[in-house]
Design an enzyme around this catalytic site. Structure first.
Site, PDB file in Angstrom:
ATOM      1  CB  SER A 177      -1.078  36.473   7.646  1.00 47.61           C
ATOM      2  OG  SER A 177       0.018  36.914   8.429  1.00 47.61           O
ATOM      3  N   GLY A 236       3.930  36.963   8.564  1.00 45.26           N
ATOM      4  CA  GLY A 236       4.174  36.336   9.863  1.00 45.26           C
ATOM      5  C   GLY A 236       3.550  37.086  11.027  1.00 45.26           C
ATOM      6  CG  ASN A 256       9.230  31.338   2.005  1.00 44.88           C
ATOM      7  OD1 ASN A 256      10.209  30.613   2.196  1.00 44.88           O
ATOM      8  ND2 ASN A 256       9.261  32.655   2.177  1.00 44.88           N
ATOM      9  CD  GLU A 288       5.723  37.133   0.278  1.00 46.07           C
ATOM     10  OE1 GLU A 288       5.041  36.135   0.543  1.00 46.07           O
ATOM     11  OE2 GLU A 288       6.906  37.255   0.614  1.00 46.07           O
ATOM     12  CE  LYS A 344       8.555  33.245   5.569  1.00 49.22           C
ATOM     13  NZ  LYS A 344       8.068  34.470   6.185  1.00 49.22           N
ATOM     14  CG  HIS A 369      10.952  36.404   1.274  1.00 46.79           C
ATOM     15  ND1 HIS A 369      11.090  36.919   2.544  1.00 46.79           N
ATOM     16  CD2 HIS A 369       9.720  35.855   1.209  1.00 46.79           C
ATOM     17  CE1 HIS A 369       9.981  36.677   3.217  1.00 46.79           C
ATOM     18  NE2 HIS A 369       9.125  36.038   2.436  1.00 46.79           N
ATOM     19  CD  GLU A 383      11.149  36.344   6.191  1.00 47.33           C
ATOM     20  OE1 GLU A 383      11.603  35.240   5.852  1.00 47.33           O
ATOM     21  OE2 GLU A 383       9.970  36.512   6.591  1.00 47.33           O
TER      22      GLU A 383
HETATM   23  P1  PGA Z   1       3.501  34.181   6.182  1.00 42.78           P
HETATM   24  O1  PGA Z   1       4.800  34.404   5.269  1.00 42.78           O
HETATM   25  O2  PGA Z   1       2.521  33.415   5.355  1.00 42.78           O
HETATM   26  O3  PGA Z   1       4.006  33.402   7.377  1.00 42.78           O
HETATM   27  O4  PGA Z   1       2.988  35.526   6.548  1.00 42.78           O
HETATM   28  C1  PGA Z   1       4.693  34.720   3.914  1.00 42.78           C
HETATM   29  C2  PGA Z   1       6.071  34.859   3.298  1.00 42.78           C
HETATM   30  O5  PGA Z   1       6.958  35.452   3.939  1.00 42.78           O
HETATM   31  O6  PGA Z   1       6.319  34.356   2.182  1.00 42.78           O
END
Ligand code: PGA
Length: 254
Positions: free
Chosen positions: A215, A175, A9, A169, A11, A97, A99
Site C-alpha cells: 500500500s 492491497g 508490480n 512486503e 500483477k 512474491h 501471491e
Molecule cells: P500494493 O501491492 O501496493 O497494491 O499493496 C504491493 C505488492 O504486492 O507488490
C-alpha cells in the site's frame, strides 16, 4: 550510496492499450531520476516487449517480469524461463512474491532454485519476503523473515549478494490500504540488513537495496522512503495510476 528503486508490480491488470497509455503518461511527466535511482516496471509477460520498446533510450528505467520458472527449459507448459527473459534483454525479475507463494505454493527451496537460475542468466532477482497477519500478531515476524532469507539466499556467494535487491512486503499490508508505519518498516528493514550483515559482513549488507511493499502511494512514499534502511518500494495498486507512480518515483531518496 546503494541504489534507490521504485518498482511497479502491475500483477494481472490492464489491456495492452491501457498498459501503453500508462507508460506514455508516465514518460510525459518529469521523472527526476539520478544515477543512483531506478524505476522498474514489473508487467505481465505479453506486455514486456511493447513496454520495453516504449522505454527504449530512457535512462535508469527498466521493464521486468513478475516471475520465472525454476526449470531451465523443456516440457513445462505455460512457464517462462530465465533464459527466455535474458534473451529479450531483461536485467531484473521479481521472485517469490507472496501471491506466488500463496496461490502457486512456491516455497523457500523452490525460490532458491529460481534465484539461482535467474542469476545464471544475468537477471538480478527482486526477492520478496514478508509475514502474514497471524505471524505479525504472534510477534514472530523476525524469525519468519530470517528463515525466508536463509533458505532462499544464503547459498549465494558474497559477490552474488553485493547490490542484491530484496523487497520486504508484509502480506497484511498488500492491497489492503493498510501500510506498515514507517517505524515498523524501518525496524524490519534494519533487521533484514542485520541478518545479511551477519552472513556476509556489513560492507556487503550496506550495498543491498531493501524495498518496502504494501500500500505505498504518492501520499506516504516520502515518509516511508525517508527511513534510513528503506531504499524504495515495490508498488502494486498505485503503480497503475501514472500520477501516483510518478509521485512515488520522485519520492526516492536523493
Ligand atoms: P500494493 O501491492 O501496493 O497494491 O499493496 C504491493 C505488492 O504486492 O507488490
Amino acid at each position: 550510496m546503494r541504489k534507490q528503486i521504485a518498482a511497479a508490480n502491475w500483477k494481472m491488470n490492464l489491456s495492452l492499450l491501457q498498459a501503453e497509455e500508462l507508460v506514455k503518461a508516465l514518460l510525459e511527466t518529469d521523472l527526476l531520476l539520478n544515477e543512483k535511482q531506478l524505476a522498474i516496471f514489473g508487467v505481465p509477460f505479453p506486455y514486456i516487449l511493447p513496454v520495453k520498446q516504449l522505454l527504449n533510450g530512457k535512462k535508469n528505467v527498466f521493464v521486468t517480469a513478475q516471475n520465472c520458472s525454476a526449470n531451465k527449459n523443456g516440457a513445462y507448459t505455460g512457464e517462462t524461463s530465465a533464459e527466455m527473459l535474458e534473451s529479450i534483454g531483461l536485467k531484473y525479475v521479481i521472485i517469490g512474491h507472496s501471491e506466488r507463494r500463496e496461490y502457486h505454493h512456491e516455497n523457500n527451496a523452490e525460490l532458491a532454485q529460481k534465484v539461482n537460475i535467474a542469476m545464471d542468466h544475468h537477471l538480478q532477482p527482486i526477492f520478496c519476503c514478508g509475514e502474514s497477519l497471524p505471524i505479525r500478531e504472534a510477534g514472530t515476524q523476525n524469525s519468519y523473515v530470517e528463515i525466508q532469507l536463509k533458505e532462499s539466499l544464503f547459498h549465494l556467494s558474497a559477490d552474488q549478494i553485493r547490490n542484491f535487491i530484496i523487497a520486504y512486503e508484509p502480506i497484511w499490508a498488500i492491497g489492503t490500504g493498510k501500510t506498515a508505519s514507517s517505524e515498523q518498516a524501518q525496524e524490519m528493514h534494519a533487521f533484514i540488513r542485520s541478518v545479511m550483515a551477519a552472513q556476509y559482513g556489513q560492507e556487503i549488507a550496506d550495498t543491498i537495496s531493501i524495498l518496502y511493499g504494501g500500500s505505498v502511494k504518492g501520499a506516504n512514499a516520502v515518509e516511508i522512503f525517508g527511513q534510513p534502511d528503506v531504499d524504495g518500494g515495490l508498488v502494486g495498486g498505485a503503480s497503475l495510476v501514472a500520477t501516483e507512480f510518478a509521485a512515488i518515483i520522485n519520492s526516492l531518496k536523493k
